[in-house]
Enzyme design. Structure first.
Site, PDB file in Angstrom:
ATOM      1  N   ASN A   1      40.262 -12.544  -1.268  1.00  0.00           N
ATOM      2  CA  ASN A   1      38.943 -11.942  -1.062  1.00  0.00           C
ATOM      3  C   ASN A   1      39.029 -10.439  -1.216  1.00  0.00           C
ATOM      4  OD1 ASN A   1      40.202 -12.016   1.848  1.00  0.00           O
ATOM      5  ND2 ASN A   1      38.565 -10.488   1.956  1.00  0.00           N
ATOM      6  N   CYS A   2      37.881  -9.830  -1.522  1.00  0.00           N
ATOM      7  CA  CYS A   2      37.760  -8.382  -1.493  1.00  0.00           C
ATOM      8  C   CYS A   2      36.786  -8.036  -0.384  1.00  0.00           C
ATOM      9  CB  CYS A   2      37.323  -7.834  -2.850  1.00  0.00           C
ATOM     10  SG  CYS A   2      35.664  -8.297  -3.346  1.00  0.00           S
ATOM     11  N   PHE A   3      36.094  -6.918  -0.495  1.00  0.00           N
ATOM     12  CA  PHE A   3      35.238  -6.454   0.595  1.00  0.00           C
ATOM     13  C   PHE A   3      33.993  -7.312   0.770  1.00  0.00           C
ATOM     14  CE2 PHE A   3      32.908  -2.687   2.604  1.00  0.00           C
ATOM     15  CZ  PHE A   3      33.510  -2.926   3.820  1.00  0.00           C
TER      16      PHE A   3
ATOM     17  N   ARG B   1      33.542 -10.426  -1.524  1.00  0.00           N
ATOM     18  CA  ARG B   1      33.603 -11.636  -2.337  1.00  0.00           C
ATOM     19  C   ARG B   1      34.807 -12.506  -1.992  1.00  0.00           C
ATOM     20  NH1 ARG B   1      32.093  -9.380  -8.335  1.00  0.00           N
ATOM     21  NH2 ARG B   1      30.849  -7.627  -7.668  1.00  0.00           N
TER      22      ARG B   1
END
Length: 533
Positions: free
Chosen positions: A476-478, A480
């Site tokens: 995951n990112c910030f 998504r």
């Protein structure tokens, strides 16, 4: 997998790897801003209770702790990129990247010394060399970290499971990765010693072109950053401009500073800089995040069908607040990206225009991460240093422009934005049973979308992604959930959006991105727990 898909997959993996250091750096910047609150001379004079050794000492210590992070971006990116790209045993990859970074610095220093290439240590200005961790080498900045992170990750993924028998078994696994990295790193240091100066010259010229292009350069950057968001590659562009010489170079208080954000923060902290330079224009993207998208949201609300306005408002208010306060725009952008792509193209154009407008009005305001940035950085610095009144004026103008343009296009082209969806039978008369079923589905979807952090339906998310066996990688990112899947035809986009609270789903070959916004960390933990069952 086709070459284009493989290339896109590789770029998205790289963008994901860049996410870790990129996420940390704004926090560092905010802490430096807090430190400036306690050490700003003019503010101390105006606020008497700040004029004491305790608060001044606290601000001095905090700033002194955070500034070295910005001056050692190479190490930060080396560790972050290696962790992001390592497929397993990520902690080993991080440790090896630190060792590799140290080996590289000293190998380059010794080689340059043997070749007589080292400049006098007391006259490094303009030579392209600097002191990093006490070692004089070529100034490669964040690029060095990115390069080493990529190499370490590649070697790590190839050799991390290598094992030996007998007396040599202690040299397997992570130890063998480091053994391989030693000659690779030394060779890389030698190559970079000869190759980097020409590259450095090209980068410097490119940064100069962007700076000398003025409004055209700002427009292209603002527009291209928005256009890259749907495929998740904005995390590649941003660090290059913000933290490397692509975003410009400047001498501030006798220190060479590279990267638009680094320059801006250094100028903000310097008592010798009366007004921030044009490097701060890249931080003015908040004019779109705070004002422009708010105008777009109001246009979508006004254009919605009367019977849907309450539902539209309940959806738009939290995503607008997310964009304004924290600078996270994906939730609101993905509300119209898929149903009305033309609006997203217009949004990208207006984002570039917003930077141009901010520059024309003289704004030098730090507001990339929304209102939080705006308050912490600009108010203490004063109006003259950041010209934040000009930023507010630009914001009001962009709010009006976004509202007028979005409302005109939505109504003129009959775009199916929120509240205007063609739901196929929306106006039909339902039987009592059908009506109750429809209400139940909408209630469940709304409950899932607004579920508190402890009630994420991970089982539904995993099932909608094709089940455990369909998931090859989960990250995951910030905002998504980033995944690699075996078969993208098994992805149930409707369930992800209607029953799990996702605001958008992007599918490109085996790479899938599901947008959850600020609750992504809770979603990721829930998914990990579900997969571990």
């Amino acid at each position: 997998m086709k070459f284009k898909d493989r290339a896109m997959s590789s770029m998205q993996n790289f963008a994901r790897a860049m996410f870790m250091p990129v996420l940390i750096l704004p926090i560092v910047g905010l802490l430096i801003a807090v430190a400036n609150l306690f050490t700003n001379a003019s503010l101390i004079q105006d606020v008497p209770f700040l004029n004491n050794p305790v608060t001044i000492g606290f601000g001095t210590i905090l700033s002194g702790c955070m500034q070295p992070i910005l001056s050692n971006l190479g190490l930060i990116f080396a560790v972050g990129v290696s962790i992001g790209l390592a497929k397993e045993k990520k902690s080993d990859a991080a440790f090896i990247s630190v060792l590799t970074y140290v080996v590289f610095l000293n190998a380059m220093n010794k080689y340059m010394n043997l070749r007589g290439l080292l400049a006098p240590a007391d006259a490094l200005r303009g030579t392209g060399q600097s002191i990093i961790l006490g070692v004089q080498v070529l100034e490669m900045g964040a690029f060095l970290g990115i390069i080493l992170g990529l190499v370490v990750a590649a070697v790590h993924n190839r050799f991390i499971n290598t094992e030996f028998k007998g007396a040599f078994q202690i040299y397997g696994s992570a130890r063998f990765v480091f053994i391989v990295m030693i000659p690779v790193t030394i060779l890389l240091a030698v190559v970079c010693t000869h190759v980097w100066p020409p590259i450095q010259s090209v980068i410097s010229k490119f940064g100069t072109i962007i700076g000398e292009s003025g409004n055209l350069g700002y427009f292209l950057f603002g527009a291209s950053e928005r256009l890259l968001i749907p495929v998740g590659l904005h995390n590649v562009l941003n660090p290059m401009i913000l933290y490397t010489s692509l975003g410009g170079s400047a001498m501030i208080d006798g220190v060479l500073v590279e990267g638009a954000r680094n320059i801006t923060l250094a100028e903000l902290a310097s008592p010798n800089v009366a007004t921030l330079s044009t490097a701060a224009i890249f931080e003015c993207r908040g004019v779109t995040k705070i004002f422009g998208l708010t105008g777009a949201a109001l246009a979508m609300y006004q254009a919605a069908r009367p019977e849907n306005k309450q539902r539209v408002k309940s959806i738009l208010v939290p995503v607008v607040l997310t964009s304004c306060i924290a600078g996270i725009t994906e939730p609101i952008e993905f509300s119209f990206l898929f149903v009305a792509p033309v609006l997203y193209v217009v949004h990208a154009i207006l984002s570039g225009a917003g930077l141009v407008l901010a520059n024309l009005l003289g704004a030098r305001t730090i507001a990339y991460n929304g209102i939080i940035d705006f308050i912490l950085y600009n108010v203490p610095a004063g109006i003259n240093k950041t010209h934040w009144l000009a930023f507010l004026l630009a914001g009001v103008i962009m709010f009006v422009v976004y509202y007028v343009v979005f409302y005109f296009l939505i109504t003129k082209l009959n775009l199916h934005t929120l509240g205007r969806e063609d739901e196929g039978g929306e106006m039909k008369l339902y039987s009592k049973k059908e009506y109750k079923e429809k209400q139940a589905k909408e209630k469940q979807a709304h409950a899932n979308a607004a579920a508190p952090s402890g009630k994420i339906d991970a089982a539904t998310i995993v099932a909608a992604l094709g089940g455990k066996d369909n998931l090859l990688e989960v990250d995951n990112c910030f905002t998504r959930l980033r995944l690699k899947v075996k078969d993208n035809t098994k992805i149930d986009q409707a369930t992800l959006k209607n029953q799990t609270g996702a605001s958008g789903v992007m599918i490109k070959g085996q790479i899938v991105q599901v947008i959850y916004g600020l609750k992504i960390n809770v979603v990721r933990r829930a998914v990990d727990e579900e997969l571990s069952k």
